[in-house]
Write an enzyme that holds these catalytic residues in place. Structure first.
Site, PDB file in Angstrom:
ATOM      1  CD  GLU A 442      39.587  70.330 -26.480  1.00 57.69           C
ATOM      2  OE1 GLU A 442      39.961  70.786 -25.373  1.00 57.69           O
ATOM      3  OE2 GLU A 442      38.824  69.478 -26.523  1.00 57.69           O
ATOM      4  CG  ASP A 515      36.809  73.301 -24.961  1.00 57.56           C
ATOM      5  OD1 ASP A 515      36.959  74.518 -24.913  1.00 57.56           O
ATOM      6  OD2 ASP A 515      36.281  72.714 -25.572  1.00 57.56           O
ATOM      7  CG  ASP A 517      35.135  69.910 -22.062  1.00 58.53           C
ATOM      8  OD1 ASP A 517      36.350  69.525 -22.087  1.00 58.53           O
ATOM      9  OD2 ASP A 517      34.428  70.028 -22.909  1.00 58.53           O
ATOM     10  CG  ASP A 519      36.115  65.084 -24.318  1.00 58.65           C
ATOM     11  OD1 ASP A 519      36.247  63.681 -23.745  1.00 58.65           O
ATOM     12  OD2 ASP A 519      35.204  65.125 -25.287  1.00 58.65           O
TER      13      ASP A 519
END
Ligand code: TSJ
Length: 651
Positions: A442, A515, A517, A519
């Site tokens: 990403e 990541d 998180d 997103d």
């Protein structure tokens, strides 16, 4: 009576007994040591997967007792210390002294390798994990294990430490002679499970629900006592896999209200099939052998598919819905289908990359015969549904022919040839797919670090920018027109659609690195949706992984542990002894790591952690993808509301 008072012959047999006892004890110890030395050989791995495998092994014993007709309920509880208690209401493990070992059968079950299923004769052992070993393996890999058996009007008890008897079998007290059952409680050994000893409630709940679907009438309950408001979840499906299909289709529009359900037995093989059509463009077929999800399919799946295609074509031809010259393919007749096939075989042979492909040829013939007879009858008795099924297949067939033509026309433009490798891909130098890994990373920043820090021989990097196209409702044309997706297919080298060929995969590991998180989770879901819908064979082959960049590293002496959440960190710190002082290091997001940090924590095969996407999650994934990406709004809103809490925690 002392030994001296015994007649000569008895003395000899006592001496003989003692010798045999010593011999069996030596066997016991070497068996359990073998398990502790090479746990992976017995439970697959010592990762989270192996940790959960302990629970499956214990539950399997209860399921065998239920399949033998003696248990009706199995209760599973996770205790606050991540130990697990499993209880059944079966006959209770036998407690009598065995002639051969001079030990109680109960003891042997837990400290002799492969002891499971040897007692009682009759009735074959149907469940049983990939490795077919049992309670003794769990015992060997637990710091402590205690067992209570209710049988013969007594409560029997014994316990173990790292597999060795601590308290020999004793009677705790008396009970109503009608009462019976077995309770096993074990604490996985952190010296073995060095990555994590924390059970995942979602993994447990999903599999326990699945076991309830697969064993109709059996009640399973699950209580996670680590939660402040621990509720007892109950799973009990009189409809079995028919209920499973209804559950899988909950968020879809179905063509006829009741799934078709077939059950039968032949040559000692039990076959169950449940099937229902939806207005979806995808198909969802799950097959099981002896309660094991056969991700790679095998003979039972082949038999089912062959029967489905043949029966629908025959019906279409006989009733002049299909022209003589028209033939629906397997993909055509499976479009929109949700089906579960579950067989129980007395001697299952598991093959394939991940040992999840059934090899027994008799399973093919029996599944084919059993399903085709019943399905044929269903079509004859339900002409409206039958016509809808055939017509749906015809629509699928036409769409497929049109798509193929379009693809051939645009083949040159589509650029899926390997000679056309995309510029963004930093390929690895080895051409051996077995050692080659493709990281999908990403963001360009993490992509840059990954390119710099990787092992060039084995690791290729493909950075992707933000959110990729949601393929759930996009047509094939649009999907193929998408640069990001085309790049991924080209890099993999597998082709697309009907031309997809897993044998051509240029990498045997496709590793999603996003990541930790919200997103990152969204991007991961989009990628998994794409893989699940359009690259399914690489998922089934076990090629798909998720990289797990840790949040923390805790070091204490030689022990190193990677930690994924603040909660887990707290838990772990509590369990660590005061000295030497543990050292905690916090890791930042992927984009903030430099090349060396990224290599050390997430890419280096020596100490990285990867989750293989087995499709364990895939059953759920289909439901969740349909819900998150599909048309129905109400279930999506509910899901998002239910999970909002967790999403916030991640922020
Ligand atoms: F509860 C449990 F799931 F944790 C669990 C149940 C764990 C283990 C290791 C075993 C069992 C278990 C075993 N439940 N029920 C039995 N049954 C027997 O072992 C049994 C009982 C009676 C007879 C007989 O022939 O009388 C034979 C067997 C195999």
């Amino acid at each position: 009576m002392s030994e001296q008072d015994l007649p000569e012959i008895k003395k000899e047999s006592l001496a003989q007994r003692a010798k045999e006892y010593d011999a069996s004890q030596i066997q016991v110890l070497s068996g359990l040591e073998a398990v502790r030395k090479r746990p992976g050989m017995y439970i697959g791995s010592t990762s989270a997967q192996g940790l959960h495998h302990l629970v499956w092994e214990i539950i399997d014993n209860g399921i065998d007792e239920a399949l033998a007709g003696f248990a009706t309920e199995i209760n599973i509880e996770v205790e606050p210390d991540n130990s697990v208690t499993v209880t059944d209401d079966g006959r209770g493990i036998p407690v009598d002294i065995q002639a051969k070992t001079g030990r109680p059968a109960l003891e042997t079950v837990f400290n002799v390798l492969h002891a499971g299923g040897k007692f009682g004769g009759g009735g074959y052992k149907v469940s049983g994990g990939l490795h077919g070993v049992g309670a003794s393996v769990v015992n060997a890999l637990s710091t402590s294990l205690d067992v209570e058996v209710h049988r013969n009007g007594h409560r029997y008890y014994m316990d173990f430490e790292r597999g060795k008897v601590k308290t020999p079998m004793k009677i705790l007290g008396d009970i109503d002679p009608q009462e019976h059952g077995t309770k096993v409680h074990f604490l996985p050994d952190p010296d073995i499970f060095t990555e994590t000893t924390v059970y995942d409630d979602h993994t447990l709940e999903t599999r326990i629900r699945e076991l309830a679907f697969l064993n109709k009438g059996l009640k399973l309950t699950f209580t996670d006592k680590r939660k402040e408001t621990a509720e007892k979840l109950e799973f009990h499906y009189v409809g079995g896999i028919k209920s499973y299909v209804e559950y899988l289709n909950e968020n879809k529009d179905v063509i006829f209200p009741e799934p078709i359900y077939v059950e039968g037995m032949q040559n000692g093989i039990t076959v169950e099939v449940a099937i229902q059509y939806t207005d979806d463009y995808h198909s969802n077929l799950m097959t099981f052998a002896n309660n094991i999800h056969t991700y790679e399919g095998g003979t039972h799946e082949a038999g089912f598919k062959a029967a489905l295609t043949r029966v629908i074509n025959d019906y279409g031809h006989r009733n002049n819905i299909l022209k003589e010259s028209e033939k629906l393919s397997g993909d055509d007749v499976r479009e929109g289908m949700t089906a579960v096939v579950s067989i129980k075989h007395p001697d299952p042979q598991f093959e394939g990359q991940t040992k999840t492909k059934l090899g027994n040829s008799d399973a093919r013939t029996v599944t084919d015969r059993m399903f085709s007879e019943h399905f044929n009858k269903f079509l004859l008795e339900n002409p409206n549904e039958a016509r809808q099924i055939v017509e749906k297949g015809m629509l699928a067939s036409r769409a497929r022919v049109a798509a193929k033509r379009a693809r051939e026309v645009t083949r040159k433009k589509s650029g899926l040839e390997i000679s056309n490798l995309p510029g963004k891909l930093a390929d690895n130098s080895s051409k051996d797919p077995e050692i080659s890994e493709l990281f999908i990373v990403e963001g360009d920043s993490a992509g840059g670090s990954a390119k710099e820090g990787r092992s060039r021989l084995t690791q290729a990097i493909l950075p992707i920018r933000g959110k990729i196209l949601n393929v759930e409702k996009a047509s094939m044309d649009r999907i193929l027109a998408n640069d990001e997706i085309r790049t991924l297919f080209t890099a993999m080298g597998t082709g697309f659609g009907e031309d997809f060929d897993v044998q051509k995969a240029r990498y045997h590991k496709l590793i999603i690195m996003t990541d930790a998180d919200v997103d990152g989770a969204h991007i991961r879901t989009l990628l998994l949706t794409l893989i699940y819908r359009y690259m399914r064979p690489i998922l089934d082959a076990g090629y798909v992984y998720i990289a797990k960049p840790p949040l923390y590293q805790v070091r204490q002496g030689k022990m190193v542990r990677y930690i994924d959440s603040d909660e887990e960190l707290k838990d772990v710190m509590v369990t660590l002894q005061p000295s030497p002082k543990p050292v905690i290091q916090r890791y930042k997001g992927l984009g903030e790591m430099d090349a060396e940090q990224l290599w050390d924590t997430t890419m280096n095969p020596e100490n990285r952690r990867l989750d293989r996407v087995s499709g364990d999650a895939a059953a759920d994934a289909d439901r969740v993808f349909s819900m998150l990406m599909g048309d129905k709004v109400a279930p999506r809103r509910e899901f998002i509301e239910e999970n909002a809490r967790y999403a916030e925690l991640d922020l």
